[in-house]
Motif scaffolding. Structure first.
Motif, PDB file in Angstrom:
ATOM      1  N   LYS A  87       0.895  -1.091  -0.057  1.00 13.97           N
ATOM      2  CA  LYS A  87       0.025  -0.210   0.002  1.00 13.97           C
ATOM      3  C   LYS A  87       0.798   1.337  -0.048  1.00 13.97           C
ATOM      4  CE  LYS A  87      -4.258  -1.477   0.006  1.00 13.97           C
ATOM      5  NZ  LYS A  87      -4.873  -2.174   1.052  1.00 13.97           N
ATOM      6  N   HIS A  88       1.903   1.186   0.781  1.00 18.68           N
ATOM      7  CA  HIS A  88       2.779   2.468   1.102  1.00 18.68           C
ATOM      8  C   HIS A  88       3.506   2.685  -0.437  1.00 18.68           C
ATOM      9  CE1 HIS A  88       3.505   2.452   5.626  1.00 18.68           C
ATOM     10  NE2 HIS A  88       2.298   2.596   5.255  1.00 18.68           N
ATOM     11  N   ALA A  89       3.843   1.741  -1.082  1.00 19.57           N
ATOM     12  CA  ALA A  89       4.703   1.706  -2.305  1.00 19.57           C
ATOM     13  C   ALA A  89       3.822   2.364  -3.470  1.00 19.57           C
ATOM     14  CB  ALA A  89       5.153   0.199  -2.881  1.00 19.57           C
ATOM     15  N   SER A  90       2.412   2.093  -3.600  1.00 20.88           N
ATOM     16  CA  SER A  90       1.499   2.560  -4.347  1.00 20.88           C
ATOM     17  C   SER A  90       1.148   3.829  -4.131  1.00 20.88           C
ATOM     18  CB  SER A  90       0.121   1.518  -4.308  1.00 20.88           C
ATOM     19  OG  SER A  90      -0.609   1.887  -3.204  1.00 20.88           O
ATOM     20  N   LEU A  91       1.403   4.370  -2.939  1.00 19.35           N
ATOM     21  CA  LEU A  91       1.422   6.030  -2.517  1.00 19.35           C
ATOM     22  C   LEU A  91       2.448   6.754  -2.692  1.00 19.35           C
ATOM     23  CD1 LEU A  91      -0.550   5.276   0.927  1.00 19.35           C
ATOM     24  CD2 LEU A  91      -1.569   6.033  -1.250  1.00 19.35           C
ATOM     25  N   GLY A  92       3.633   6.126  -2.943  1.00 21.87           N
ATOM     26  CA  GLY A  92       4.962   6.870  -3.014  1.00 21.87           C
ATOM     27  C   GLY A  92       5.622   6.892  -1.789  1.00 21.87           C
ATOM     28  N   VAL A  93       5.123   6.397  -0.841  1.00 19.52           N
ATOM     29  CA  VAL A  93       5.774   6.658   0.501  1.00 19.52           C
ATOM     30  C   VAL A  93       7.479   6.680   0.592  1.00 19.52           C
ATOM     31  CG1 VAL A  93       5.987   5.961   2.832  1.00 19.52           C
ATOM     32  CG2 VAL A  93       3.932   6.147   1.978  1.00 19.52           C
TER      33      VAL A  93
END
Length: 398
Positions: A87-93
């Protein structure tokens, strides 16, 4: 692995921290957004903030991770970490954002727990935080590298090529990269994030499963218009339904997600409810395109046949698999629908083959019910996989 002194301290303080973790998470988000309003506007889901879902998910993940460290010190909850990292990767965290979170989270802990936060307690929970944060950072770095993108730079412009009205509240958008480059590959069951600029200037992000199979000419996302009483609730889905037409552009992330087939050699059970059918359609199309011949049981629950988005595709794709069967439950079925398929999904009379791997997607109560029924039928917990649209409240409520 948590150090021995910290293990003793965390074990002793876990009940108190666990009892206060909801208040800590609530104060944390207030402090975070006061200091960084851009995160509320452009990164965090405002609907989940308004409903409290994000707070409960954060509290649940921290408590679950700490409990794992003290209860099973030689193992790590990789399934939980992998789901969060995707989820974080899909948000660009980015890694730097974990420092920001640390600052405001520990300020909230100190304020809520007061004098109970001794230097020893602070050091022990600091160790818990960085064990979790560094594990997530490492996983996210690998995910970015696999996609050939940089952290924080996951977005590309995609052109909307087609729009299909599946139901009055569900539409499928066919997408392709706006620059004409090849679309990135993905595994069936994965999702993309869509970043949408709203009327107030906020750039809100939502995840949508890819409802087409890898290799399809277009990438497709199927979006349900979310209806709720809160103003932020469904603001992106409403925007997409009201404004987006062929020829428009959307900012879309690389594909991520861990609800993917672990093995297609085992008997499969694909269970969904509502719009949770979208990743299952991608899996079914992938299996059909590959000439899959193993047993596949398709289960779906919905309000009515008319509310069942992609119902025809669900039926047709199942029919293309020689050893597959579809079982649809409707709360308000039409004439002639079997009585034993009326109401909520009930697996009592459904045979589940030994060795079945199950994949679930839908509202949390549905997944809890199906998981409980599968466990009763002898399916091991390790072979039951699930996807959550939004924060993972399973951890907060389990």
């Amino acid at each position: 692995m948590l150090s021995e002194p910290s293990t003793v301290t965390v074990r002793a303080t876990l009940p108190a921290v666990g009892a206060a973790i909801g208040d800590i998470a609530d104060l944390f988000y207030r402090k975070l957004f006061d200091a960084h309003p851009e995160l509320s506007r452009d990164l965090f889901n405002r609907g989940n903030q308004a409903s409290g879902a994000q707070r409960r998910a954060l509290a649940g993940s921290i408590a679950a991770f700490a409990a794992q460290l003290v209860g099973h010190p030689d193992t790590r909850p990789d399934v939980m970490l992998g789901r969060i990292a995707n989820k974080h990767a899909s948000l660009g965290v980015t890694a730097a954002q974990y420092d920001v979170v640390h600052t405001h989270l520990f300020a909230a802990i100190a304020e809520v727990l007061g004098d109970a936060v001794t230097p020893e307690v602070a050091a022990a929970w600091d160790e818990v935080y960085w064990l979790m944060a560094n594990a997530l950072i490492a996983i996210e770095e690998r995910l970015y590298a696999q996609r050939g993108v940089l952290a924080g730079d996951v977005w590309r412009d995609w052109e909307v090529v087609s729009r299909t009205e599946e139901t009055p509240d569900v539409a499928t958008f066919g997408l392709r990269p706006a620059d004409g480059s090849p679309a990135p590959g993905f595994r069936p069951g994965q999702y993309v994030s869509v970043r949408c600029e709203l009327s107030d200037g906020a750039r809100q992000i939502r995840q949508y499963s890819l409802s087409s199979a890898p290799g399809s000419p277009l990438r497709a996302i199927t979006v349900k218009r979310v209806r709720g009483e809160g103003v932020p609730d469904g603001e992106v889905s409403h925007r997409l339904h009201a404004r987006v037409r062929p020829g428009d552009r959307l900012q879309v992330s690389a594909p991520y997600g861990d609800l993917v087939l672990k093995s297609d050699r085992a008997p499969l059970l694909l269970a969904s409810a509502g719009i949770g059918c979208t990743p299952m359609l991608s899996v079914l199309e992938h299996l059909a395109n590959g000439g899959h011949r193993g047993p596949v049981t398709v289960v779906h629950g919905d309000r009515s046949p008319d509310d069942h988005a992609l119902r025809t595709a669900h039926t047709v794709l199942t029919g293309e698999l020689p050893e597959a069967s579809a079982h649809f439950w409707y709360e308000n079925p039409g004439p002639g629908h079997p009585a034993n398929r009326t109401g909520l999904v009930d697996l009592t009379g459904l045979a589940v083959a030994s060795g079945t791997h199950a994949y679930l997607c839908g509202p949390l109560p549905f997944m809890r019910s199906v998981r409980t029924q599968l466990l009763a039928k002898g399916v091991p917990a390790a072979d039951i996989h699930y996807e959550v649209f939004g924060p993972d409240l399973w951890l907060a409520e389990d």
